[in-house]
Write a protein that holds these residues in place. Structure first.
Motif, PDB file in Angstrom:
ATOM      1  N   GLU A  84       0.826  -1.208   0.000  1.00 36.57           N
ATOM      2  CA  GLU A  84       0.000   0.000   0.000  1.00 36.57           C
ATOM      3  C   GLU A  84       0.863   1.263   0.000  1.00 36.57           C
ATOM      4  O   GLU A  84       0.481   2.282  -0.571  1.00 36.57           O
ATOM      5  CB  GLU A  84      -0.938   0.001   1.210  1.00 36.57           C
ATOM      6  N   GLY A 106      -1.602  10.429   4.465  1.00 39.85           N
ATOM      7  CA  GLY A 106      -2.699   9.503   4.268  1.00 39.85           C
ATOM      8  C   GLY A 106      -2.718   8.362   5.260  1.00 39.85           C
ATOM      9  O   GLY A 106      -1.701   7.997   5.847  1.00 39.85           O
ATOM     10  N   LYS A 131      -4.494   4.371   5.505  1.00 37.77           N
ATOM     11  CA  LYS A 131      -5.196   3.304   4.784  1.00 37.77           C
ATOM     12  C   LYS A 131      -5.609   2.210   5.746  1.00 37.77           C
ATOM     13  O   LYS A 131      -4.785   1.694   6.515  1.00 37.77           O
ATOM     14  CB  LYS A 131      -4.277   2.713   3.706  1.00 37.77           C
ATOM     15  N   GLU A 182       3.646   1.594  -1.531  1.00 36.48           N
ATOM     16  CA  GLU A 182       4.140   1.749  -2.896  1.00 36.48           C
ATOM     17  C   GLU A 182       3.053   2.348  -3.788  1.00 36.48           C
ATOM     18  O   GLU A 182       3.336   3.170  -4.665  1.00 36.48           O
ATOM     19  CB  GLU A 182       4.580   0.388  -3.438  1.00 36.48           C
ATOM     20  N   ARG A 183       1.823   1.952  -3.545  1.00 39.79           N
ATOM     21  CA  ARG A 183       0.708   2.447  -4.354  1.00 39.79           C
ATOM     22  C   ARG A 183       0.410   3.916  -4.075  1.00 39.79           C
ATOM     23  O   ARG A 183      -0.033   4.638  -4.954  1.00 39.79           O
ATOM     24  CB  ARG A 183      -0.549   1.611  -4.076  1.00 39.79           C
ATOM     25  N   ASP A 184       0.623   4.333  -2.834  1.00 37.48           N
ATOM     26  CA  ASP A 184       0.311   5.712  -2.445  1.00 37.48           C
ATOM     27  C   ASP A 184       1.456   6.283  -1.617  1.00 37.48           C
ATOM     28  O   ASP A 184       1.516   6.070  -0.410  1.00 37.48           O
ATOM     29  CB  ASP A 184      -0.996   5.753  -1.647  1.00 37.48           C
ATOM     30  N   PRO A 185       2.369   7.030  -2.258  1.00 34.24           N
ATOM     31  CA  PRO A 185       3.522   7.595  -1.544  1.00 34.24           C
ATOM     32  C   PRO A 185       3.136   8.569  -0.436  1.00 34.24           C
ATOM     33  O   PRO A 185       3.952   8.871   0.438  1.00 34.24           O
ATOM     34  CB  PRO A 185       4.296   8.326  -2.655  1.00 34.24           C
ATOM     35  N   ASN A 186       1.867   9.043  -0.451  1.00 35.87           N
ATOM     36  CA  ASN A 186       1.404   9.981   0.569  1.00 35.87           C
ATOM     37  C   ASN A 186       1.027   9.284   1.881  1.00 35.87           C
ATOM     38  O   ASN A 186       0.827   9.931   2.904  1.00 35.87           O
ATOM     39  CB  ASN A 186       0.195  10.761   0.037  1.00 35.87           C
ATOM     40  N   LEU A 187       0.971   7.960   1.844  1.00 38.24           N
ATOM     41  CA  LEU A 187       0.556   7.212   3.032  1.00 38.24           C
ATOM     42  C   LEU A 187       1.580   7.343   4.156  1.00 38.24           C
ATOM     43  O   LEU A 187       2.779   7.223   3.939  1.00 38.24           O
ATOM     44  CB  LEU A 187       0.374   5.735   2.710  1.00 38.24           C
TER      45      LEU A 187
END
Length: 282
Positions: A107, A187, A189, A109-114
């Motif tokens: 996750e 972010g 998740k 990798e999918r969203d660097p803002n996490l």
């Protein structure tokens, strides 16, 4: 395939009887690039002996022994020597599912803002069933903690924050840590799968965090993160005005309901809820 290392930090103090169960859940991970640092926080039981059996079993288990300093200090000590890019705290009496790391790490990798990834949870022990928590929002987390300790984050975030606050010796250290991490953005998740199992015990730390300790922690949080709470609740004067308004509205509603019930009882049953009987006409 993503192979970034995850460091799982397991503090242990007087929980040796549960430790192997927690470590077994780590060993079963389908994501294999992990290390697990067992932190003996000056525990008087046989934590060291049990930890040693796991170190022999798998070299990914590591052991750190320190003087007792509380949960925050134990986590900080383990994270300080961790090699992983990602950190997963795990209390010695809890468990994680075998696919938790496999599902969580990609996750990022999918969203660097996490900044944070967690999952659904279940209770076990003295209580069982789904552990239903409110959905994450900054406003919701300003009211209560709604993310358990075993969420995954980058070690870099821990460095930026300065670690878990070691002054919070009575609990709520996770809540303070999440606020410090997230109040300025980033972010979050939540996985739809159950990845965490929380052991419920009758003498848990949550049960002990009452009275004066709770007051101390509330005051401490309010001062340390005053900017965050004011942002979501307004000024303290505004909060006071809203409380007064809510109190007045509640009292008015209560009086109105009592009046309506009293009229109903008087008309149909011949008595008042305030104990004054109505005399029927002869």
């Amino acid at each position: 395939m993503i192979t970034k290392k995850v460091s799982i930090i397991v503090p242990c103090y007087n929980q040796a009887q549960y430790l192997s169960e927690a470590l077994q859940s780590v060993l079963k991970q389908t994501y294999t690039n992990w290390e697990c640092i067992i932190v003996n926080d000056g525990s008087p039981d046989d934590t060291a002996t049990i930890a040693n059996t796991w170190i022999i079993k798998d070299s990914r288990f590591k052991y750190l022994e320190k003087e007792n300093g509380g949960l925050s200090a134990a986590r900080n000590s383990g994270i300080a020597i961790a090699d992983g890019e990602f950190i997963l705290p795990l209390d010695a009496d809890d468990r994680i599912s075998s696919k938790y790391l496999e599902l969580a790490v990609p996750e990022f990798e999918r969203d660097p803002n996490l900044k944070l990834v967690y999952c659904k949870a279940e209770k076990f022990g003295d209580e069982s069933g789904n552990w239903v928590l409110p959905n994450f929002s900054l406003y919701n987390i300003s009211q209560n903690n709604l993310i358990f300790c075993s969420a995954i984050f980058r070690k870099q975030e821990w460095k930026i924050i300065g670690g878990y606050d070691e002054k919070m010796i009575y609990g709520w250290e996770d809540w303070e840590f999440w606020i410090a991490m997230l109040k300025n953005g980033g972010g979050v998740k939540k996985l739809e799968e159950v990845g965490f199992y929380y052991r419920v015990k009758s003498n848990s730390m949550l049960d002990k965090t009452k009275g004066l300790k709770s007051d101390y922690l509330s005051n401490y949080l309010s001062v340390k993160h005053a900017d965050f709470f004011v942002e979501h609740y307004g000024s303290f004067k505004k909060m006071q005005q809203e409380l007064e308004q809510n109190r007045n509205e509640y009292e008015y509603k209560l009086k109105s309901e009592k009046f309506a019930i009293d009229v109903f009882c008087s008309v149909f049953f011949g008595f008042s809820i305030f104990g004054k009987y109505k005399k029927s006409k002869q």
